[in-house]
Write a protein that holds these residues in place. Structure first.
Motif, PDB file in Angstrom:
ATOM      1  N   ARG A 155      43.828 -37.888 -13.393  1.00  0.00           N
ATOM      2  CA  ARG A 155      43.933 -37.147 -12.134  1.00  0.00           C
ATOM      3  C   ARG A 155      42.553 -37.131 -11.480  1.00  0.00           C
ATOM      4  O   ARG A 155      41.551 -36.847 -12.157  1.00  0.00           O
ATOM      5  CB  ARG A 155      44.382 -35.707 -12.420  1.00  0.00           C
ATOM      6  CG  ARG A 155      45.799 -35.661 -12.999  1.00  0.00           C
ATOM      7  CD  ARG A 155      46.139 -34.286 -13.491  1.00  0.00           C
ATOM      8  NE  ARG A 155      45.511 -34.020 -14.770  1.00  0.00           N
ATOM      9  CZ  ARG A 155      46.154 -33.500 -15.837  1.00  0.00           C
ATOM     10  NH1 ARG A 155      47.424 -33.192 -15.763  1.00  0.00           N
ATOM     11  NH2 ARG A 155      45.508 -33.263 -16.959  1.00  0.00           N
ATOM     12  N   GLY A 156      42.520 -37.427 -10.193  1.00  0.00           N
ATOM     13  CA  GLY A 156      41.234 -37.497  -9.510  1.00  0.00           C
ATOM     14  C   GLY A 156      41.188 -36.596  -8.290  1.00  0.00           C
ATOM     15  O   GLY A 156      42.212 -36.355  -7.646  1.00  0.00           O
ATOM     16  N   VAL A 157      39.994 -36.096  -7.989  1.00  0.00           N
ATOM     17  CA  VAL A 157      39.779 -35.302  -6.776  1.00  0.00           C
ATOM     18  C   VAL A 157      38.633 -35.931  -6.006  1.00  0.00           C
ATOM     19  O   VAL A 157      37.585 -36.252  -6.582  1.00  0.00           O
ATOM     20  CB  VAL A 157      39.447 -33.829  -7.116  1.00  0.00           C
ATOM     21  CG1 VAL A 157      38.908 -33.100  -5.888  1.00  0.00           C
ATOM     22  CG2 VAL A 157      40.681 -33.105  -7.642  1.00  0.00           C
ATOM     23  N   VAL A 158      38.844 -36.127  -4.709  1.00  0.00           N
ATOM     24  CA  VAL A 158      37.753 -36.575  -3.842  1.00  0.00           C
ATOM     25  C   VAL A 158      37.304 -35.363  -3.040  1.00  0.00           C
ATOM     26  O   VAL A 158      38.124 -34.714  -2.381  1.00  0.00           O
ATOM     27  CB  VAL A 158      38.224 -37.683  -2.873  1.00  0.00           C
ATOM     28  CG1 VAL A 158      37.085 -38.091  -1.949  1.00  0.00           C
ATOM     29  CG2 VAL A 158      38.755 -38.883  -3.639  1.00  0.00           C
ATOM     30  N   ILE A 159      36.028 -35.044  -3.111  1.00  0.00           N
ATOM     31  CA  ILE A 159      35.513 -33.909  -2.334  1.00  0.00           C
ATOM     32  C   ILE A 159      34.884 -34.464  -1.066  1.00  0.00           C
ATOM     33  O   ILE A 159      33.857 -35.142  -1.111  1.00  0.00           O
ATOM     34  CB  ILE A 159      34.502 -33.090  -3.160  1.00  0.00           C
ATOM     35  CG1 ILE A 159      35.192 -32.576  -4.431  1.00  0.00           C
ATOM     36  CG2 ILE A 159      33.926 -31.941  -2.333  1.00  0.00           C
ATOM     37  CD1 ILE A 159      34.334 -31.669  -5.296  1.00  0.00           C
ATOM     38  N   GLY A 160      35.521 -34.219   0.075  1.00  0.00           N
ATOM     39  CA  GLY A 160      35.056 -34.739   1.371  1.00  0.00           C
ATOM     40  C   GLY A 160      36.154 -35.587   2.002  1.00  0.00           C
ATOM     41  O   GLY A 160      36.528 -36.615   1.445  1.00  0.00           O
ATOM     42  N   ALA A 168      37.893 -43.577  -0.662  1.00  0.00           N
ATOM     43  CA  ALA A 168      37.773 -43.308  -2.103  1.00  0.00           C
ATOM     44  C   ALA A 168      39.120 -42.897  -2.700  1.00  0.00           C
ATOM     45  O   ALA A 168      39.447 -43.263  -3.827  1.00  0.00           O
ATOM     46  CB  ALA A 168      36.718 -42.233  -2.346  1.00  0.00           C
ATOM     47  N   ALA A 169      39.907 -42.142  -1.926  1.00  0.00           N
ATOM     48  CA  ALA A 169      41.237 -41.745  -2.411  1.00  0.00           C
ATOM     49  C   ALA A 169      42.105 -42.988  -2.605  1.00  0.00           C
ATOM     50  O   ALA A 169      42.846 -43.104  -3.592  1.00  0.00           O
ATOM     51  CB  ALA A 169      41.883 -40.779  -1.422  1.00  0.00           C
ATOM     52  N   GLY A 170      41.993 -43.935  -1.682  1.00  0.00           N
ATOM     53  CA  GLY A 170      42.718 -45.206  -1.816  1.00  0.00           C
ATOM     54  C   GLY A 170      42.255 -45.958  -3.066  1.00  0.00           C
ATOM     55  O   GLY A 170      43.068 -46.565  -3.777  1.00  0.00           O
ATOM     56  N   ALA A 171      40.953 -45.883  -3.345  1.00  0.00           N
ATOM     57  CA  ALA A 171      40.413 -46.555  -4.536  1.00  0.00           C
ATOM     58  C   ALA A 171      40.999 -45.937  -5.799  1.00  0.00           C
ATOM     59  O   ALA A 171      41.390 -46.642  -6.734  1.00  0.00           O
ATOM     60  CB  ALA A 171      38.888 -46.448  -4.544  1.00  0.00           C
ATOM     61  N   ALA A 179      45.631 -38.945  -6.840  1.00  0.00           N
ATOM     62  CA  ALA A 179      44.499 -38.604  -5.947  1.00  0.00           C
ATOM     63  C   ALA A 179      44.767 -37.363  -5.092  1.00  0.00           C
ATOM     64  O   ALA A 179      45.818 -37.236  -4.470  1.00  0.00           O
ATOM     65  CB  ALA A 179      44.194 -39.788  -5.036  1.00  0.00           C
ATOM     66  N   THR A 180      43.772 -36.464  -5.090  1.00  0.00           N
ATOM     67  CA  THR A 180      43.785 -35.305  -4.191  1.00  0.00           C
ATOM     68  C   THR A 180      42.506 -35.353  -3.360  1.00  0.00           C
ATOM     69  O   THR A 180      41.437 -35.635  -3.900  1.00  0.00           O
ATOM     70  CB  THR A 180      43.779 -33.975  -4.999  1.00  0.00           C
ATOM     71  OG1 THR A 180      44.952 -33.919  -5.791  1.00  0.00           O
ATOM     72  CG2 THR A 180      43.733 -32.759  -4.090  1.00  0.00           C
ATOM     73  N   VAL A 181      42.624 -35.102  -2.057  1.00  0.00           N
ATOM     74  CA  VAL A 181      41.433 -35.032  -1.197  1.00  0.00           C
ATOM     75  C   VAL A 181      41.219 -33.575  -0.796  1.00  0.00           C
ATOM     76  O   VAL A 181      42.146 -32.914  -0.326  1.00  0.00           O
ATOM     77  CB  VAL A 181      41.603 -35.890   0.084  1.00  0.00           C
ATOM     78  CG1 VAL A 181      40.393 -35.720   1.003  1.00  0.00           C
ATOM     79  CG2 VAL A 181      41.805 -37.341  -0.268  1.00  0.00           C
ATOM     80  N   ALA A 207      52.518 -39.177   2.546  1.00  0.00           N
ATOM     81  CA  ALA A 207      53.657 -40.098   2.347  1.00  0.00           C
ATOM     82  C   ALA A 207      53.304 -41.185   1.336  1.00  0.00           C
ATOM     83  O   ALA A 207      54.177 -41.746   0.686  1.00  0.00           O
ATOM     84  CB  ALA A 207      54.058 -40.716   3.682  1.00  0.00           C
ATOM     85  N   ARG A 208      51.996 -41.469   1.216  1.00  0.00           N
ATOM     86  CA  ARG A 208      51.537 -42.461   0.236  1.00  0.00           C
ATOM     87  C   ARG A 208      51.266 -41.848  -1.126  1.00  0.00           C
ATOM     88  O   ARG A 208      50.691 -42.474  -2.005  1.00  0.00           O
ATOM     89  CB  ARG A 208      50.227 -43.095   0.728  1.00  0.00           C
ATOM     90  CG  ARG A 208      50.387 -44.025   1.880  1.00  0.00           C
ATOM     91  CD  ARG A 208      50.911 -45.364   1.353  1.00  0.00           C
ATOM     92  NE  ARG A 208      50.995 -46.323   2.421  1.00  0.00           N
ATOM     93  CZ  ARG A 208      50.347 -47.464   2.421  1.00  0.00           C
ATOM     94  NH1 ARG A 208      49.564 -47.793   1.426  1.00  0.00           N
ATOM     95  NH2 ARG A 208      50.505 -48.309   3.417  1.00  0.00           N
ATOM     96  N   GLY A 209      51.547 -40.548  -1.277  1.00  0.00           N
ATOM     97  CA  GLY A 209      51.356 -39.893  -2.576  1.00  0.00           C
ATOM     98  C   GLY A 209      49.976 -39.301  -2.779  1.00  0.00           C
ATOM     99  O   GLY A 209      49.630 -38.889  -3.886  1.00  0.00           O
TER     100      GLY A 209
END
Ligand code: FAD
Length: 412
Positions: A155-160, A168-171, A179-181, A207-209
């Motif tokens: 599980r990943g979180v992008v801050i920003g 980065a979320a796409g990565a 991915a959570t932004v 929609a892309r999850g």
């Protein structure tokens, strides 16, 4: 320029601005020069703005600009070394490898650091910046090793939630990491989009999850017993389980060399330059993200390139000036075209908006016009950017037809 012997030009940094400067100079100069470029990344300059393409199957070598520039015998590239100090009186720099290099003209092209939020746990294993090829390699390796260790999807979180954060979320998704932004502002891409456009982009991502939380601030990152990231806490006291955190919260100019050498640095960071890219020392130029023009540093390739071109032209006796930042953005995020140009947020007094929005279809088009309702000031296009090519050259001029004809869907 000195006509008797080769002029020594020393470039600190081997990134986008440095490469452009060296290329333009060597192409145009007719007098003898010796150019030394010193970079601390351990590789030739590469196209940083395309880093996210590594997650779309593009190979690392494809980000390179090609070696031909470095075949020029007037140019020496020194990699994996860092300039530590400038001695302005002696006109020399000292590097980490204890070498001293002399210069007639010094060009500072040191770029910026990726900023991190100053919260507990922000340097734990599992926390990453998203700026260099090394960052991407480390991120990929961590995801592979940690995924195998834990035996489950990560599980990943992008801050920003700016452009970089959404890349980065796409990565993360491309690496099969959930991915959570997290965005502190009330909307995504707050510098480029208004509220409606931001919420349409948010719907596209969801929609892309990709989960998006706006108006949210992280307050702490917790380690597990191995010391790696395991949870993130938000300002409302809630927690989320997380294995990977990427910071995309802006940049900090790498201006310490100039600061320590007594060259003027802006109170908000960045080496102060005039419109010829000159610093407060006439022998020192600054270009790219490290340069503060009109009180600001901006992370845009176009600006870095224009500054490099201006600096070269001025060195060769030309009279061109940096025209200022054009902060237009045209990107594809999660498969959706997002464009913001000119005065997209309608900050001009008495500006008039012409809008078309279809949140269900994920399309939003806004033209910002001057008080006369005909002169184009800027705009935002989400989900359908087909009008951008026609609109972009018209900024500051009268539209060629009815404003609505640029935004209304063409009925087939
Ligand atoms: C993932 C990503 C995507 C991006 N996408 C876009 C985009 O789509 N469009 C756009 O316009 N811009 C984009 N950007 C921004 C753009 O890449 C930067 O604005 C540009 O790289 C700035 O060039 P620069 O030469 O000033 O800095 P950099 O390219 O960062 O180069 C600076 C170099 O100097 C080195 N250095 C620093 N200090 C020293 C020292 N003391 N000694 C030796 N070397 C040193 C650094 O390690 C670095 O290699 C993106 C950036 C990132 C990270």
């Amino acid at each position: 320029m000195n006509h008797s012997t080769a002029t020594e030009i020393l470039i600190v940094g081997a990134g986008m601005a440095a490469r452009r400067f060296a290329e333009q100079l060597l192409e145009r100069v007719s007098e003898p020069v010796r150019v030394t470029m010193i970079g601390d990344e351990g590789r030739q300059p590469y196209d940083r703005s395309r880093l996210s393409e590594l997650f779309l199957g593009v190979a690392e070598e494809d980000l390179s600009f090609g070696a031909s520039l470095f075949d020029d015998e007037r140019l020496e590239l020194i990699v994996d070394d860092r300039v530590l100090r400038i001695d302005r009186r002696a006109r020399t720099v000292l590097t980490r490898s204890r070498r001293i290099h002399r210069y007639d003209t010094l060009v500072l092209a040191t770029g910026a650091y990726a900023a991190r939020v100053a919260i507990e746990g922000s340097s734990l294993p599992g926390c990453f910046a998203y700026r260099t090829l090394d960052d991407i390699e480390e991120l990929r390796e961590f995801v592979q090793v940690r995924g195998a260790e834990l035996g489950r999807d990560l599980r990943g979180v992008v801050i920003g939630g700016g452009v970089l954060g959404l890349e980065a979320a796409g990565a993360l998704q491309a690496m099969e990491v959930d991915a959570t932004v997290i965005q502190y502002a009330d909307r995504l891409m707050a510098a480029q989009l208004d509220g409606t456009a931001g919420s349409i982009v948010k719907r596209h991502l969801q929609a892309r999850g990709i989960t998006v939380r706006t108006g949210t601030r992280a307050t702490r990152i917790d380690p597990d017993e191995s010391g790696a990231v395991t949870a993130i806490e938000y300002q409302d006291g809630s927690f989320q389980r997380v294995d990977v955190v990427i910071f995309t919260v802006g940049m900090q100019a790498r201006d310490e060399l100039a600061r320590n050498a007594g060259i003027d640095v802006h109170p908000f960071g960045g080496i102060v330059i005039d419109d010829g890219c000159r610093t407060s020392d006439p022998s020192v130029l600054a270009i790219g993200e490290v340069a503060s023009y009109d009180g600001r540093c901006v992370g845009l390739t176009t600006a870095a390139h224009e500054m490099a071109d201006v600096a070269v032209a001025r060195m060769l006796g030309g009279d061109v000036s940096f025209s200022g930042y054009d902060e237009s953005a045209a990107v594809t995020l999660a498969g959706v075209e997002v464009v913001s140009f000119g005065d997209a947020l309608a900050s001009t007094p008495d500006a008039v908006d012409v809008l078309y929005a279809d949140p269900i279809a994920g399309v939003y088009k806004k033209l910002v016009l001057a008080e006369d309702a005909h002169t184009l000031l800027g705009g935002i296009l989400v989900g359908d950017a087909s009008a951008y090519g026609a609109l972009r050259p018209l900024v500051g001029a009268r539209l060629l037809g009815e404003p609505s004809s640029y935004v209304l869907p063409v009925r087939g």
